[in-house]
Design a protein around this motif. Sequence first.
Motif, PDB file in Angstrom:
ATOM      1  N   THR A  81     -55.017  53.061  -1.265  1.00  0.00           N
ATOM      2  CA  THR A  81     -54.219  52.578  -2.405  1.00  0.00           C
ATOM      3  C   THR A  81     -53.358  53.676  -3.008  1.00  0.00           C
ATOM      4  O   THR A  81     -52.308  53.387  -3.574  1.00  0.00           O
ATOM      5  CB  THR A  81     -55.112  51.954  -3.497  1.00  0.00           C
ATOM      6  OG1 THR A  81     -56.282  52.748  -3.638  1.00  0.00           O
ATOM      7  CG2 THR A  81     -55.496  50.544  -3.140  1.00  0.00           C
ATOM      8  N   GLY A  82     -53.771  54.927  -2.893  1.00  0.00           N
ATOM      9  CA  GLY A  82     -52.942  56.030  -3.380  1.00  0.00           C
ATOM     10  C   GLY A  82     -51.597  56.031  -2.675  1.00  0.00           C
ATOM     11  O   GLY A  82     -50.567  56.389  -3.265  1.00  0.00           O
ATOM     12  N   MET A  83     -51.588  55.597  -1.426  1.00  0.00           N
ATOM     13  CA  MET A  83     -50.351  55.596  -0.649  1.00  0.00           C
ATOM     14  C   MET A  83     -49.413  54.456  -1.042  1.00  0.00           C
ATOM     15  O   MET A  83     -48.249  54.464  -0.660  1.00  0.00           O
ATOM     16  CB  MET A  83     -50.666  55.519   0.850  1.00  0.00           C
ATOM     17  CG  MET A  83     -51.405  56.724   1.395  1.00  0.00           C
ATOM     18  SD  MET A  83     -50.579  58.297   1.046  1.00  0.00           S
ATOM     19  CE  MET A  83     -49.195  58.204   2.167  1.00  0.00           C
ATOM     20  N   VAL A  84     -49.916  53.488  -1.791  1.00  0.00           N
ATOM     21  CA  VAL A  84     -49.037  52.411  -2.242  1.00  0.00           C
ATOM     22  C   VAL A  84     -47.981  53.002  -3.181  1.00  0.00           C
ATOM     23  O   VAL A  84     -46.792  52.689  -3.087  1.00  0.00           O
ATOM     24  CB  VAL A  84     -49.836  51.285  -2.939  1.00  0.00           C
ATOM     25  CG1 VAL A  84     -48.905  50.244  -3.542  1.00  0.00           C
ATOM     26  CG2 VAL A  84     -50.788  50.624  -1.945  1.00  0.00           C
ATOM     27  N   THR A  85     -48.416  53.874  -4.073  1.00  0.00           N
ATOM     28  CA  THR A  85     -47.470  54.528  -4.985  1.00  0.00           C
ATOM     29  C   THR A  85     -46.498  55.404  -4.203  1.00  0.00           C
ATOM     30  O   THR A  85     -45.290  55.386  -4.454  1.00  0.00           O
ATOM     31  CB  THR A  85     -48.240  55.359  -6.029  1.00  0.00           C
ATOM     32  OG1 THR A  85     -49.096  54.465  -6.743  1.00  0.00           O
ATOM     33  CG2 THR A  85     -47.304  56.042  -6.996  1.00  0.00           C
TER      34      THR A  85
ATOM     35  N   GLN B 187     -42.487  55.066  -4.190  1.00  0.00           N
ATOM     36  CA  GLN B 187     -41.598  56.180  -4.516  1.00  0.00           C
ATOM     37  C   GLN B 187     -40.652  56.505  -3.362  1.00  0.00           C
ATOM     38  O   GLN B 187     -39.654  57.183  -3.557  1.00  0.00           O
ATOM     39  CB  GLN B 187     -42.432  57.419  -4.867  1.00  0.00           C
ATOM     40  CG  GLN B 187     -43.171  57.272  -6.190  1.00  0.00           C
ATOM     41  CD  GLN B 187     -44.233  58.334  -6.375  1.00  0.00           C
ATOM     42  OE1 GLN B 187     -44.772  58.858  -5.397  1.00  0.00           O
ATOM     43  NE2 GLN B 187     -44.565  58.653  -7.610  1.00  0.00           N
ATOM     44  N   SER B 188     -40.982  56.031  -2.175  1.00  0.00           N
ATOM     45  CA  SER B 188     -40.168  56.333  -0.995  1.00  0.00           C
ATOM     46  C   SER B 188     -39.087  55.303  -0.744  1.00  0.00           C
ATOM     47  O   SER B 188     -38.290  55.443   0.181  1.00  0.00           O
ATOM     48  CB  SER B 188     -41.046  56.424   0.252  1.00  0.00           C
ATOM     49  OG  SER B 188     -42.050  57.387   0.068  1.00  0.00           O
ATOM     50  N   CYS B 189     -39.088  54.221  -1.518  1.00  0.00           N
ATOM     51  CA  CYS B 189     -37.987  53.270  -1.335  1.00  0.00           C
ATOM     52  C   CYS B 189     -37.033  53.386  -2.521  1.00  0.00           C
ATOM     53  O   CYS B 189     -37.337  53.991  -3.539  1.00  0.00           O
ATOM     54  CB  CYS B 189     -38.467  51.858  -1.039  1.00  0.00           C
ATOM     55  SG  CYS B 189     -39.337  51.031  -2.342  1.00  0.00           S
TER      56      CYS B 189
ATOM     57  N   GLU C 203     -58.001  49.884  -7.246  1.00  0.00           N
ATOM     58  CA  GLU C 203     -56.941  49.833  -8.268  1.00  0.00           C
ATOM     59  C   GLU C 203     -55.763  50.699  -7.846  1.00  0.00           C
ATOM     60  O   GLU C 203     -55.943  51.752  -7.248  1.00  0.00           O
ATOM     61  CB  GLU C 203     -57.446  50.354  -9.620  1.00  0.00           C
ATOM     62  CG  GLU C 203     -58.343  49.387 -10.365  1.00  0.00           C
ATOM     63  CD  GLU C 203     -59.784  49.473  -9.903  1.00  0.00           C
ATOM     64  OE1 GLU C 203     -60.136  50.486  -9.276  1.00  0.00           O
ATOM     65  OE2 GLU C 203     -60.546  48.525 -10.145  1.00  0.00           O
ATOM     66  N   ILE C 204     -54.563  50.242  -8.217  1.00  0.00           N
ATOM     67  CA  ILE C 204     -53.402  51.095  -7.987  1.00  0.00           C
ATOM     68  C   ILE C 204     -52.810  51.487  -9.330  1.00  0.00           C
ATOM     69  O   ILE C 204     -52.900  50.750 -10.305  1.00  0.00           O
ATOM     70  CB  ILE C 204     -52.315  50.436  -7.111  1.00  0.00           C
ATOM     71  CG1 ILE C 204     -51.837  49.114  -7.701  1.00  0.00           C
ATOM     72  CG2 ILE C 204     -52.810  50.228  -5.705  1.00  0.00           C
ATOM     73  CD1 ILE C 204     -50.625  48.569  -7.007  1.00  0.00           C
TER      74      ILE C 204
ATOM     75  N   LEU D 127     -40.774  52.826 -11.870  1.00  0.00           N
ATOM     76  CA  LEU D 127     -40.496  52.456 -10.472  1.00  0.00           C
ATOM     77  C   LEU D 127     -40.048  50.996 -10.386  1.00  0.00           C
ATOM     78  O   LEU D 127     -39.219  50.632  -9.557  1.00  0.00           O
ATOM     79  CB  LEU D 127     -41.745  52.665  -9.617  1.00  0.00           C
ATOM     80  CG  LEU D 127     -42.145  54.112  -9.323  1.00  0.00           C
ATOM     81  CD1 LEU D 127     -43.517  54.170  -8.701  1.00  0.00           C
ATOM     82  CD2 LEU D 127     -41.110  54.764  -8.406  1.00  0.00           C
ATOM     83  N   PHE D 128     -40.608  50.178 -11.268  1.00  0.00           N
ATOM     84  CA  PHE D 128     -40.262  48.748 -11.253  1.00  0.00           C
ATOM     85  C   PHE D 128     -39.040  48.476 -12.125  1.00  0.00           C
ATOM     86  O   PHE D 128     -38.196  47.648 -11.783  1.00  0.00           O
ATOM     87  CB  PHE D 128     -41.462  47.915 -11.713  1.00  0.00           C
ATOM     88  CG  PHE D 128     -42.669  48.140 -10.849  1.00  0.00           C
ATOM     89  CD1 PHE D 128     -42.744  47.574  -9.576  1.00  0.00           C
ATOM     90  CD2 PHE D 128     -43.712  48.951 -11.258  1.00  0.00           C
ATOM     91  CE1 PHE D 128     -43.834  47.802  -8.749  1.00  0.00           C
ATOM     92  CE2 PHE D 128     -44.803  49.183 -10.452  1.00  0.00           C
ATOM     93  CZ  PHE D 128     -44.870  48.615  -9.183  1.00  0.00           C
ATOM     94  N   LEU D 129     -38.968  49.192 -13.240  1.00  0.00           N
ATOM     95  CA  LEU D 129     -37.828  49.049 -14.150  1.00  0.00           C
ATOM     96  C   LEU D 129     -36.523  49.309 -13.401  1.00  0.00           C
ATOM     97  O   LEU D 129     -35.492  48.702 -13.667  1.00  0.00           O
ATOM     98  CB  LEU D 129     -37.988  50.052 -15.304  1.00  0.00           C
ATOM     99  CG  LEU D 129     -37.109  49.841 -16.526  1.00  0.00           C
ATOM    100  CD1 LEU D 129     -37.463  48.518 -17.215  1.00  0.00           C
ATOM    101  CD2 LEU D 129     -37.289  50.988 -17.509  1.00  0.00           C
TER     102      LEU D 129
END
Length: 372
Positions: free
Chosen positions: A270-274, A278-280, A298-299, A305-307
């Motif tokens: 899940t750490g890699m989800v962030t 951040q990579s897109c 949990e993430i 990032l979403f804003l």
Amino acid sequence: IKTPNVITCRAAVGYGAGEALVIEEVEVSPPQPMEIRIKVVFTSLCRSDITAWSQAPIFPRIFGHEASGIVESVGEGVTEFEEGDHVLTLFTGECMTCRHCTSGKSNMCQVLGLERKGVMHSDQKTRFSIKGKPIYHYCAVSSFSEYTVVHSGCALKVSSLAPLDKICLLSCGVSAGLGAAWKVANITEGSTVVIFGLGTVGLSVAQGAKQRGASRIIGVDINSEKIEKARAFGITEFVNPHDCNEPVQQVIKQMTDGGADYSFECIGDTGMVTTALQSCCDGWGLTVTLGVPKVNPEISSHYALFLSGRTLRGSLFGGWRPKSDLHSLVDMYMRKEIQIDEFITHNLPFEDINKAFDLMIEGKCLRCVIHM
Ligand code: APR
Ligand code: ZN
């Protein structure tokens, strides 16, 4: 019509988290109403089996969920299958009648969806036992057994011409990756894609991205040996985070003028989800998660990032409706439009199932196909 009896056969039983499986004689009960009993012919080992085996609190248990086989007998009310039919197992089923199945836009069946308690959907009981003691299921499939019982909504009839030793991979990993690229992300021509984790799931995303005409497909993996096979599936550039002086998301941003159009988490971390988010890029970047996390479900990501316009989408089984959609992938394979064979790095007899676990843990295989 003959009445099916209890079958005694060999199964690989897990007795504790991380303990080698033990091949035992188990009793497999006859299929109950709307169930079928399958002679498993081939099963491959997927990372999720290892994840569950290394942490699951449910034991003793028979793992395995990526498999092909032949129907041995059918329970009351089953009209869709008959003895001798070739099938793929489905770890998430399709009842065809619930809110999700009738929505046409979801594969999250409310009746036959992912089973987490180690029992059958219908009666919350097991169909396996050893000397009368229950042995639990995994994902209502349990293919590490010569025979298994599944709900008829958790199997797909396939052409007897399709090679069972190859198409078993469509039962999970390869389909999940292709679906994430095509159905979930809907990758467009010329786009930039970054894939975290170059196992069978990640390389299936790459295969899907290549077919859609992605211009760059960047693969990220901490195991540099993965690059060998990766090119054949469409990876155009490779990044090993261990070789980078900066966080990998910074490296990807620099490589892609501010971030990729699409990023995929195919590790199960899940750490890699962030990191994937951040990579897109700002504005339209889309991150698709496919991995099944081992720990810390949990993430946590910064709201900005979403804003700035990114989207995070989860997907199970690549968004495919298993009964309605999976045929098309079998057909594509038969027409040589998708690669499966290249994922099979090892073929092993059932007795050597623990070797398959070792190979995957050591990062030495893509898929091991186990011949029952
Ligand atoms: N950064 C980059 N790559 C990593 C990292 C990391 N921190 N940790 C592991 N990897 C790489 C591994 O080296 C491996 O090549 O991720 C890859 C995962 O591949 P496999 O173990 O072969 O797993 P696969 O079967 O492809 O499944 C991937 O999808 O369905 C889920 O449960 C499954 O979570 C798993 C994921
Ligand atoms: Zn349903």
